[in-house]
Design a protein around this motif. Structure first.
Motif, mmCIF file in Angstrom:
data_model
loop_
_atom_site.group_PDB
_atom_site.id
_atom_site.type_symbol
_atom_site.label_atom_id
_atom_site.label_comp_id
_atom_site.label_asym_id
_atom_site.label_seq_id
_atom_site.Cartn_x
_atom_site.Cartn_y
_atom_site.Cartn_z
ATOM 1 N N ASP A 102 0.837 -1.203 0.000
ATOM 2 C CA ASP A 102 0.000 0.000 0.000
ATOM 3 C C ASP A 102 0.864 1.243 0.000
ATOM 4 O O ASP A 102 0.599 2.214 -0.699
ATOM 5 N N LEU A 103 1.909 1.193 0.823
ATOM 6 C CA LEU A 103 2.754 2.371 0.957
ATOM 7 C C LEU A 103 3.648 2.553 -0.270
ATOM 8 O O LEU A 103 3.978 3.671 -0.643
ATOM 9 N N ILE A 104 4.012 1.435 -0.900
ATOM 10 C CA ILE A 104 4.858 1.553 -2.087
ATOM 11 C C ILE A 104 4.100 2.281 -3.190
ATOM 12 O O ILE A 104 4.620 3.193 -3.824
ATOM 13 N N PHE A 105 2.863 1.874 -3.401
ATOM 14 C CA PHE A 105 2.119 2.463 -4.514
ATOM 15 C C PHE A 105 1.414 3.751 -4.147
ATOM 16 O O PHE A 105 1.028 4.517 -5.003
ATOM 17 N N ASN A 106 1.219 3.971 -2.886
ATOM 18 C CA ASN A 106 0.474 5.169 -2.475
ATOM 19 C C ASN A 106 1.289 6.018 -1.518
ATOM 20 O O ASN A 106 0.778 6.535 -0.534
ATOM 21 N N PHE A 107 2.577 6.135 -1.837
ATOM 22 C CA PHE A 107 3.420 6.855 -0.895
ATOM 23 C C PHE A 107 2.955 8.292 -0.699
ATOM 24 O O PHE A 107 3.079 8.848 0.380
#
Lengths: 161, 963
Positions: A102-107
């Motif tokens: 989630d954090l990789i794509f929605n940093f």
């Protein structure tokens, strides 16, 4: 005061960086390299704190992701650990059981949330609900913007408002 | 979930992130990023890019920069984006600039105007976004342009805006205290600004109140006395917080608003420091918190730790100290390294007040000292450093040096080396020990220690310990010479240490007649040869050679220069360094002189004798007289020339202004001195100009009522300020502030308690030592170490050398008896650390498990939402759309009620604030574990569809962070 926030994966990949004190691009790279070297090699049962260049770095591992915050000598380490946890809980609430992907794509989302939690290197809001509400307000803006973009009349209405 | 959580970026971006995620090496990653940069460079400068596309490009730039590459070519586009009318686009622009730019970047001036406009916006979200940027990017130069607007926002109807405005003000103050005050040069405005700030302390919204504590903490740090009247308010707020009067939303893991409690405790610690009266007001509430705090949770311990800090800072209270000691012993006994660490830290704070407390924990402290965890070890060294006395200095410094030798971290090495030196200088039991210790420090951290330390050491050797015992001094010197000659055999010594060695050998190498001049000079030549790159060392060596030859000549001996010395001289006479060349020539000349002349210019052992310098140059008097008689102008010193004084004053003032800020945004104002008196913390740097005001301010504010009655407080303070101005002119009536007498009182009392502690400590250790005996599992080495560290035990009592510099011989014996025991310990420690290598392969996170028993509202929430997820599981794209509104309504229902709940009345409405699942038992939480798993499986499927596959490299990508 929190000088910077780093999210590093176990493989040493940077997932998020936020600098509250001025660091040049060169220094930033150096700091990240140095700290990931120190933190990723630490055993699981040791302190969650590392003394570093006269500062203290508090880190906590969630699954494969390390959340690190650099603080002053006289700050309360346990409190910072809880601020990290607070952030993770808010992320979890927002993404719905958050995972590293989630954090990789929605940093950028993670950045927006962090901006509602910390400001100028200090905790600005300790209520999850308030943070969630503000983020929701911003997101509803995205929704309306999308709807409006689809209908020209709405755009006109927006312009004349 | 929805557009917030979904992967809605373009395929291109997803591919980028994916390929970087799968990159096998740093080189591969760099290659990918570089090609991405090329693409972006090309695309971003194309004309007429749709906003949506541009937004994505900017996000991609952020990503590239986050990976450590330079994206500066795109900064200007991010700046442009902030000018956009749509908040959505603007927000991305603002996010990017805060991440890209530092406060001194040239582009900031291009954003200032936009920010100013946005701060006036009707939409509070726009204002919030602008304030976020203000906090990050506004620098000293641009503060003036923002400050008035930010101050106005302190009373904005939206609490989020108020909060951010307060934090912006906090940031401004942090950046440049003087300009904040300087700039709102109109006295009233400053006044209103701080008044607003105090009002915010009583804000209806606890978040705003909490934020207000940040700038207040800063203000109080700078000038405690002006805020003493706030003690009561802070205490009452803390009391209400601790009594759960705040809305439940501020609870964190069943603790009432712990983050606010911590901030308040920090402030109280400042206000109560050295102030008995203020401290007495705090005792009850701090005691309550000690009792109420939940010591099983991490956050509870954080608050407890802050309580200890507060207790150790304020005027001591026996009961609170006892509670603090209890908490400390619980920390130290805990299995968690974190708590041990905090325990050691707390202990080092508390031993200042009650030194005897350390003895109860001696074994725990020693365990921490021998722990494989470096962080814990260093913290323990810090504690030892603070409790060093002349009785335990040898053990502690030995330990420190031993640790210093083993680490590579230069920063810490420097720190610990300087600590060793400091302790050795302060508490050295004997000269020999001192020299040996210094040798060790220099040998292993020589290039990291301050050069002053080297000079101190040289002076110490030259002057002796200041006693009139010449034989002892010469013994010291010969032992130094001997040890240095031995050390010189080792390869690669630090430069600073070599200088000391050269100097001592030159000065005292031949003094006791044990070593011949040719032996010493040979050694010195070796040094100069071996370290031929280091000119300073060479210079020291040459001068040392000169001294040795001079002493030889003066004592009437024939001087034969060694062949290697001659070659060295030849080399130096042609040296590129003028300094070395000069020294070589001087040496040549000195050797040619007769004994009497040499004795005059180079007397033996005269390094400590003062050289008289005729500052008035009286030997020129005759010449001057002659010139004046011939009609020359007499010399007038600069200070006596007319007009000079004024000018320099003027310049001073000018300079002061220039330093406070460089750009002027407002017209000049007249009454400057009064303004400075109004801003006590800011004026620290510039007080030289204003002689009186500092003590004035505390008295004013003493009389002001609690600022919650804000308007009254305002007017009275304003009046009082004028008093202050008058008083400034009536300078003779100046009377010292009460605070000073307070602090001296405190000091003496502290002194007494410390003496008490010291005198009782001996008997107490005895007791603890005895009581420990039955425990067989404690190794005798540890006990010995404990005894030597904590000054107890019969062994140390035998020691007559405990008192500084009394009997060198006996202390020397003691030292010897220490050595074998010590080395044994080191050995045992080493084996211990080999036995337990840190388990790097363990992926489990032990600390996470501790949080799971807590009732987690999120998980319950997820459980509630789960039904929708199951329904829409087939179509991944639509999950989000359905799910997010649900979530939103859940959030949206609650907040309106919280806003109005009053902090002071403490009326919170539990039924509204409770999360839907909050009151339920743990059972739903258990069941929510299942859905969590399913949820992640779903996501797994989703990303697989998109082509991201979890490789063996990143098996945890899909793992729940909180799982």
């Amino acid at each position: 005061m929190i000088h910077f926030v780093l999210l590093i994966s176990r493989q040493g990949k940077v997932r998020l960086t936020k600098w509250y004190s001025p660091y040049s691009q060169k220094e930033r790279t150096k700091v990240i390299r140095e700290l990931s070297g120190v933190i990723l090699t630490r055993g699981p049962k040791l302190c969650n704190f590392v003394e570093w260049r006269g500062f203290k770095v508090v880190y906590k591992r969630y699954a494969s992701l390390y959340f690190c915050m650099c603080i002053d000598q006289d700050d309360n380490e346990l409190e910072i650990l809880e601020i990290i946890h607070h952030y993770v809980e808010i992320l979890d609430r927002y993404f719905g059981s958050v995972c590293e992907l989630d954090l990789i794509f929605n940093f950028h989302k993670a950045y927006y949330i962090l901006d509602e939690l910390l400001i100028a290197g200090e905790l600005q809001e300790s209520s999850k609900k308030t943070v969630a509400r503000l983020i929701a307000a911003q997101d509803s803006l995205v929704e309306t913007a999308k709807e409006q973009a689809s209908s020209i009349s709405n755009i006109i209405a927006q312009a004349t408002k | 979930m929805g557009s917030q959580g979904g992967f809605y970026q373009s395929k291109e971006f997803l591919d980028l992130v994916k390929s970087i995620g799968e990159a096998r090496s740093k080189a591969e990653e760099d290659r990918i990023v570089l090609s991405e940069i090329e693409t972006l460079k090309r695309r971003i400068s194309e004309p007429d890019i749709p906003k949506r596309k541009m937004k994505e490009y900017i996000i991609r730039l952020v990503y590239v920069e986050m990976l450590g590459h330079d994206a500066s070519f795109g900064y200007i586009h991010a700046v442009k984006m902030t000018h956009d009318d749509s908040l959505l686009v603007k927000r991305t622009g603002y996010l990017a600039v805060t991440l890209f730019l530092n406060e001194d970047h040239d582009l900031i001036i291009l954003i200032v105007n936009t920010i100013q406009k946005d701060l006036k916006s009707d939409n509070y979200l726009v204002v919030c976004a602008a304030l976020n940027v203000v906090c990050k990017l506004i620098n000293e130069e641009t503060i003036p342009a923002m400050l008035p607007q930010v101050v106005e926002l302190l009373v904005h109807p939206k609490e989020a805006v108020r909060k951010k405005a307060i934090m912006a003000l906090h940031r401004f103050y942090h950046k440049s205290p003087s300009s904040v005050s300087h700039l709102v040069s109109n006295f009233r405005k400053v006044h209103i600004m701080w008044l607003h700030l105090f009002q915010r302390l009583c804000d209806n919204d606890p978040g705003v109140m909490g934020a207000t504590l940040c700038p207040l903490f800063d203000l109080i740090t700078k000038d405690v006395n002006s805020y003493k009247d706030l003690v009561i308010s802070f205490v009452s707020i803390l009391k209400q917080v601790a009594e759960r009067r705040l809305p439940k939303a501020y609870d964190y893991h069943q603790m009432p608003a712990p983050f606010i409690q911590i901030k308040l405790l920090k402030i109280l610690a400042l206000l109560g420091s050295g102030d008995k009266q203020a401290s007495e007001d705090m005792y009850t509430v701090v005691g309550d918190i000690f009792r109420k705090c939940d010591s099983s949770s991490n956050i509870g311990n954080a608050v407890l730790y802050e309580c200890i800090c507060c207790v150790s800072s304020i005027y001591p209270n026996p009961k609170l100290l006892e509670s603090a000691a209890d908490v400390i012993s619980r920390f130290l006994k805990s299995d968690s390294h974190n708590l041990k660490y905090m325990g050691i830290d707390a202990l080092s704070r508390l031993i200042k007040i009650s030194p005897e407390i350390a003895e109860q924990h001696q074994l725990a402290v020693i365990d921490c000292l021998e722990d494989p965890d470096d962080t814990l070890k260093r913290k323990t060294f810090e504690l030892l450093y603070k409790m060093t006395k002349s009785t335990n200095v040898e053990v502690i410094v030995d330990r420190m040096i031993d640790y210093m030798i083993r680490i590579n971290d230069n920063h810490y090495k420097t720190e610990i080396a300087s600590r060793c030196v400091e302790l050795a200088e302060q508490f050295a039991p004997s000269n020999q020990w001192f020299i040996q210790t210094m040798n060790k420090v220099f040998e292993h951290a020589g290039d990291l220690v301050n050069i002053k330390v080297a000079h101190n050491l040289m002076r110490l050797i030259a002057e002796g310990f200041g006693e009139d015992d010449d034989t002892a001094d010469s013994q010291l010197r010969s032992s130094a010479v001997e040890s240095y000659l031995r050390i010189l055999g080792e390869p690669k010594l630090p430069s600073v240490f070599l200088r000391v060695i050269c100097w001592v050998l030159g000065e005292y190498g031949t003094a006791d007649g044990k070593f011949s001049a040719s032996y010493i000079t040979g050694k010195l030549c070796d040094v100069a040869e071996a370290y031929s790159n280091d000119e300073t060392v060479k210079a020291y060596a040459v001068t040392a050679l000169m001294k040795i030859y001079a002493f030889e000549i003066a004592s009437g001996k024939k001087v034969d220069m060694l062949p290697e010395c001659q070659t060295l001289m030849e080399e130096l006479l042609a040296s590129h360094s003028t300094d070395l060349q000069q020294r070589a020539y001087e040496l040549q000349v000195v050797i040619g002189l007769d004994a009497h002349a040499v004795d005059c210019i180079m007397p033996s052992d005269a390094s400590c004798e003062d050289i008289e310098v005729d500052k008035g140059l009286s030997f020129l008097d005759g010449y001057i007289q002659e010139s004046i008689e011939k009609g020359a102008q007499p010399y007038i010193p600069e200070s006596e020339r007319s007009g000079i004084l004024n000018i320099s004053n003027f310049r001073n003032q000018d300079h002061n202004e220039a330093s406070s800020h460089s750009l002027r945004f407002e017209a000049y104002e007249l009454p400057k001195p009064t303004m400075q008196s109004r801003i006590p913390p800011a004026s620290l740097a510039s007080t030289e100009l204003v002689p009186v005001p500092e003590p004035m301010y505390p008295r004013e504010s003493y009389q002001t009522p609690v600022p919650s009655v804000s308007l009254d407080a305002g007017s009275s303070e304003l009046k009082l300020r004028l008093d202050g101005v008058q008083k400034k002119w009536g300078r003779p009536t100046y009377s010292p502030a009460t605070s000073t007498s307070n602090s001296t009182l405190q000091k003496t009392v502290n002194g007494i308690t410390q003496v008490d502690g010291a005198s009782t400590s001996n008997s107490r250790t005895r007791e603890t030592y005895d009581s420990r005996k039955p425990q067989i599992e404690i190794s005798p080495e540890k006990q010995k170490l404990a005894a030597s560290l904590f000054g107890g035990s019969s062994k140390t009592e035998k020691r007559p050398a405990a008192v500084h510099k009394i009997s060198k011989a006996s202390s020397h014996v003691m030292e010897k008896s220490h050595v074998p025991k010590y080395s044994m310990e080191v050995a045992s420690e080493k084996t211990a650390s080999v036995q337990q290598p840190p388990d790097l392969l363990d992926l489990g996170e032990p600390t996470v498990t501790s949080t799971s028993p807590l009732v987690d509202p999120f998980k319950q929430l997820e459980g509630l939402l789960d039904t929708t997820q199951v329904a829409s599981a087939v179509n991944h794209g639509s999950i989000a759309a359905i799910e997010s509104p649900d979530m939103m309504t859940l959030y949206a229902d609650t907040p309106a009620a919280i806003r109005n709940s009053d902090l002071l009345s403490g009326l919170s409405n539990p039924s509204i604030i409770n999360m839907p699942g909050d009151t339920t038992t743990t059972q739903p939480m258990q069941s929510s574990k299942g859905p969590n798993l399913k949820d992640s499986l779903e996501r797994d499927a989703l990303v697989r569809q998109m082509g991201v596959t979890p490789s063996s490299q990143n098996p945890n990508l899909f793992k729940d962070l909180l799982g």
